[in-house]
Design a protein around this motif. Structure first.
Motif, mmCIF file in Angstrom:
data_model
loop_
_atom_site.group_PDB
_atom_site.id
_atom_site.type_symbol
_atom_site.label_atom_id
_atom_site.label_comp_id
_atom_site.label_asym_id
_atom_site.label_seq_id
_atom_site.Cartn_x
_atom_site.Cartn_y
_atom_site.Cartn_z
ATOM 1 N N ALA A 187 -6.391 0.329 -6.576
ATOM 2 C CA ALA A 187 -7.763 0.664 -5.728
ATOM 3 C C ALA A 187 -7.714 1.327 -4.524
ATOM 4 O O ALA A 187 -6.646 1.145 -3.451
ATOM 5 C CB ALA A 187 -8.195 -0.707 -5.323
ATOM 6 N N PRO A 188 -8.506 2.343 -4.160
ATOM 7 C CA PRO A 188 -8.409 3.169 -3.090
ATOM 8 C C PRO A 188 -8.758 2.494 -1.826
ATOM 9 O O PRO A 188 -9.605 1.731 -1.719
ATOM 10 C CB PRO A 188 -9.202 4.289 -3.322
ATOM 11 C CG PRO A 188 -10.175 3.933 -4.275
ATOM 12 C CD PRO A 188 -9.450 2.867 -5.151
ATOM 13 N N ALA A 248 -5.300 5.675 1.690
ATOM 14 C CA ALA A 248 -4.158 4.926 0.983
ATOM 15 C C ALA A 248 -4.420 4.134 -0.419
ATOM 16 O O ALA A 248 -5.843 4.082 -0.764
ATOM 17 C CB ALA A 248 -3.615 3.620 1.909
ATOM 18 N N THR A 249 -3.654 3.692 -1.426
ATOM 19 C CA THR A 249 -3.892 3.098 -2.526
ATOM 20 C C THR A 249 -3.213 1.632 -2.454
ATOM 21 O O THR A 249 -1.846 1.522 -2.127
ATOM 22 C CB THR A 249 -3.196 3.964 -3.507
ATOM 23 O OG1 THR A 249 -3.712 5.219 -3.480
ATOM 24 C CG2 THR A 249 -3.454 3.557 -4.984
ATOM 25 N N ARG A 250 -3.947 0.779 -2.945
ATOM 26 C CA ARG A 250 -3.478 -0.744 -3.032
ATOM 27 C C ARG A 250 -2.617 -0.740 -4.376
ATOM 28 O O ARG A 250 -2.969 -0.361 -5.261
ATOM 29 C CB ARG A 250 -4.346 -1.598 -3.158
ATOM 30 C CG ARG A 250 -3.923 -3.178 -3.042
ATOM 31 C CD ARG A 250 -5.066 -3.971 -2.595
ATOM 32 N NE ARG A 250 -6.164 -4.111 -3.779
ATOM 33 C CZ ARG A 250 -7.367 -4.423 -3.525
ATOM 34 N NH1 ARG A 250 -7.714 -5.131 -2.214
ATOM 35 N NH2 ARG A 250 -8.461 -4.291 -4.275
ATOM 36 N N LEU A 251 -1.308 -1.105 -4.244
ATOM 37 C CA LEU A 251 -0.360 -0.926 -5.310
ATOM 38 C C LEU A 251 -0.576 -2.049 -6.228
ATOM 39 O O LEU A 251 -0.203 -1.858 -7.534
ATOM 40 C CB LEU A 251 1.132 -1.089 -4.853
ATOM 41 C CG LEU A 251 1.686 0.178 -3.731
ATOM 42 C CD1 LEU A 251 2.823 -0.055 -3.255
ATOM 43 C CD2 LEU A 251 1.486 1.379 -4.463
ATOM 44 N N TYR A 290 0.771 -1.336 0.084
ATOM 45 C CA TYR A 290 0.084 0.068 0.015
ATOM 46 C C TYR A 290 0.685 1.211 -0.054
ATOM 47 O O TYR A 290 1.844 1.344 0.561
ATOM 48 C CB TYR A 290 -1.031 -0.095 1.178
ATOM 49 C CG TYR A 290 -1.775 -1.105 1.266
ATOM 50 C CD1 TYR A 290 -2.854 -1.435 0.704
ATOM 51 C CD2 TYR A 290 -1.432 -2.428 2.208
ATOM 52 C CE1 TYR A 290 -3.778 -2.240 0.566
ATOM 53 C CE2 TYR A 290 -2.533 -3.401 2.123
ATOM 54 C CZ TYR A 290 -3.305 -3.520 1.507
ATOM 55 O OH TYR A 290 -4.218 -4.519 1.438
ATOM 56 N N ARG A 291 0.387 2.236 -0.516
ATOM 57 C CA ARG A 291 0.992 3.678 -0.876
ATOM 58 C C ARG A 291 0.289 4.517 0.334
ATOM 59 O O ARG A 291 -1.062 4.694 -0.066
ATOM 60 C CB ARG A 291 1.263 4.201 -1.991
ATOM 61 C CG ARG A 291 1.934 5.521 -2.013
ATOM 62 C CD ARG A 291 1.984 6.072 -3.311
ATOM 63 N NE ARG A 291 0.672 6.177 -4.232
ATOM 64 C CZ ARG A 291 0.385 5.559 -5.023
ATOM 65 N NH1 ARG A 291 1.277 4.654 -5.549
ATOM 66 N NH2 ARG A 291 -0.627 6.044 -5.895
ATOM 67 N N LEU A 292 0.715 4.831 1.438
ATOM 68 C CA LEU A 292 -0.235 5.982 2.369
ATOM 69 C C LEU A 292 -0.308 7.166 1.646
ATOM 70 O O LEU A 292 0.451 7.732 1.288
ATOM 71 C CB LEU A 292 0.785 5.689 3.551
ATOM 72 C CG LEU A 292 -0.048 6.211 4.909
ATOM 73 C CD1 LEU A 292 -0.998 5.141 5.141
ATOM 74 C CD2 LEU A 292 0.805 6.664 5.939
ATOM 75 N N GLY A 293 -1.562 7.790 1.978
ATOM 76 C CA GLY A 293 -1.776 9.239 1.553
ATOM 77 C C GLY A 293 -2.077 9.988 2.890
ATOM 78 O O GLY A 293 -1.461 9.632 4.041
ATOM 79 N N SER A 294 -3.076 10.932 2.661
ATOM 80 C CA SER A 294 -3.220 11.861 3.708
ATOM 81 C C SER A 294 -4.125 11.271 4.810
ATOM 82 O O SER A 294 -4.807 10.206 4.887
ATOM 83 C CB SER A 294 -4.135 12.985 3.055
ATOM 84 O OG SER A 294 -5.548 12.485 2.538
ATOM 85 N N LEU A 295 -4.133 11.982 5.967
ATOM 86 C CA LEU A 295 -4.903 11.506 7.058
ATOM 87 C C LEU A 295 -6.506 12.114 6.751
ATOM 88 O O LEU A 295 -6.704 13.238 6.408
ATOM 89 C CB LEU A 295 -4.487 12.382 8.169
ATOM 90 C CG LEU A 295 -5.292 12.309 9.502
ATOM 91 C CD1 LEU A 295 -5.051 10.867 10.032
ATOM 92 C CD2 LEU A 295 -4.751 13.213 10.828
#
Length: 414
Positions: free
Chosen positions: A180-181, A173-176, A156-161
């Motif tokens: 998928a969000p 987060a985004t599944r690499l 996963y790529r972590l995003g904002s709070l």
């Protein structure tokens, strides 16, 4: 008869020194030991004042050692080996998922926030497992933080709070693998009070167990994709629609919802609650912030089962949820039944949808039995809100009654 006087001591002769008796071996030994015993007594007194009898026995049992002027091999070896041994014996702390997630959440006043969920505890703590996909699992042996953290960041790529609360933080987060969000919920381990058991026998936090029971194959409840346990936190990976908004913000953006729009969203919430109760799960924290609206499809999803519990016929004597949504019987008597308390929170939810505000934020007296409502609302909508918000829990409708209410009559029973 007078009291007999003690015999007078003989006085030494004037001008002659008094002869000292020759010391015996016992006297010489006592003289040598006296400084040591004097130190031990003083240490004992200090220990009694500072640590009690346990410290007293410890200090008296230890002989006083001389400090070395230069460090010898013992100091060099011990001083270097002790920290290394302790570091190797205890697992390293898990690095935060993001800079904003470092450290546990600060305590939140009970008057404004939720209290922890209550339910039957599971077999024990220290377990981990996965609902979908592989993950760490080893009884009370928590995997090293680095390994589990790297495995998470590889997928996963972590995003904002997205939000924070009394139980943890939620990140976008985004599944690499497929782009998928998802949402990643991080809960400090010391906030997990109750554990349950998954169908495969794995012990897991109660929130994970409840989500596993209700989220599979039903679109009205957020799907739990994966979970894993780090040494200092629990991580849950949840589905997240691409364009979504919680119902609280959805209402605020419009001030209030028209009855037709409110009816459709309320119907979806009723179906989600019906589904949860049929699975033996009580959510206990139904409010607009815990309902996610997919802006593309209009689908409502029930989220956040952190206050959930197993459904029971007997009364609950511990409150979990948001206090401003607690029913009168809890405030007056300290107990509540699951279904009437749920109906009460649904009445508040419907009021917030069509009126844009909480019905009791301005201090209305519930004992009056009358709730002022806007004139623009239909009589059927007013009657349904007042029915759900009956002060006496026995006067409230059952969940089945809501589907058959005139305001909801065009909605079939699921």
């Amino acid at each position: 008869m007078g009291r007999a006087m003690p015999p007078a001591r003989p006085r030494p002769r004037a001008g002659l020194p008094r002869a000292r008796p020759r010391p015996s071996r016992r006297d010489l030994a006592s003289a040598r030991l006296w400084p040591c015993w004097r130190w031990r007594c003083r240490a004992g007194i200090r220990a009694w004042g500072g640590g009690g009898t346990a410290a007293l026995r410890l200090r008296l049992a230890r002989p006083r050692s001389r400090p070395r002027l230069l460090p010898g091999p013992v100091e060099d070896t011990g001083g270097a080996a002790a920290p290394a041994a302790s570091a190797a014996a205890s697992p390293a702390r898990a690095p935060p998922l993001g800079s904003a997630a470092a450290g546990p959440e600060p305590p939140v006043p009970r008057s404004r926030e939720r209290t922890p969920g209550h339910g039957p505890p599971g077999a024990g703590e220290g377990h981990s497992g996965v609902v979908a996909g592989p993950g760490p699992s080893a009884d009370s042996r928590v995997p090293p933080a680095g390994t589990a953290q790297e495995a998470l960041l590889e997928r996963y790529r972590l995003g904002s709070l997205l939000g924070r609360g009394g139980f943890g933080r939620v990140f976008a987060a985004t599944r690499l693998s497929d782009g998928a969000p998802v949402a990643i919920k991080r809960v400090p381990r010391n906030r997990v009070r109750h554990w349950g058991e998954l169908p495969d026998g794995t012990s897991a936090p109660l929130e994970v167990v409840l989500l596993a029971k209700v989220s599979t194959g039903f679109p009205g409840v957020v799907q739990l994709l994966e979970w894993l346990e780090l040494p200092n936190c629990i991580v849950m990976v949840l589905e997240r629609p691409e364009q979504c908004q919680d119902l609280q913000r959805f209402i605020r953006a419009r001030q209030f919802l028209p009855e037709e729009e409110a009816r459709e969203l309320f119907r979806q919430v009723l179906e989600a609650v019906w589904h949860c109760t049929s699975c033996g799960v009580l959510h206990r924290d139904i409010k607009p912030e815990n309902i996610l609206v997919d802006l593309d499809t209009g689908q409502a999803k029930l989220i956040d089962f952190g206050c959930g519990a197993y459904l029971q016929d007997t009364v609950y004597t511990h409150f979990a949820g948001t206090l401003s949504y607690s029913p009168p019987e809890w405030n007056d008597f300290g107990w509540y039944h699951g279904e009437p308390a749920t109906i009460w929170s649904l009445g508040i939810l419907l009021h917030q949808m069509v009126c844009g505000e909480h019905p009791f934020r301005r201090g209305q007296n519930l004992s009056w039995g009358q709730l002022p409502l806007p004139q623009r609302l239909s009589q059927e909508c007013k009657d349904l809100i007042r029915w759900c918000l009956s002060v006496n829990s026995l006067d409230r409708p059952a969940l089945e009654d809501l589907f058959c209410d005139p305001w909801m009559q065009d909605i079939p029973l699921p």
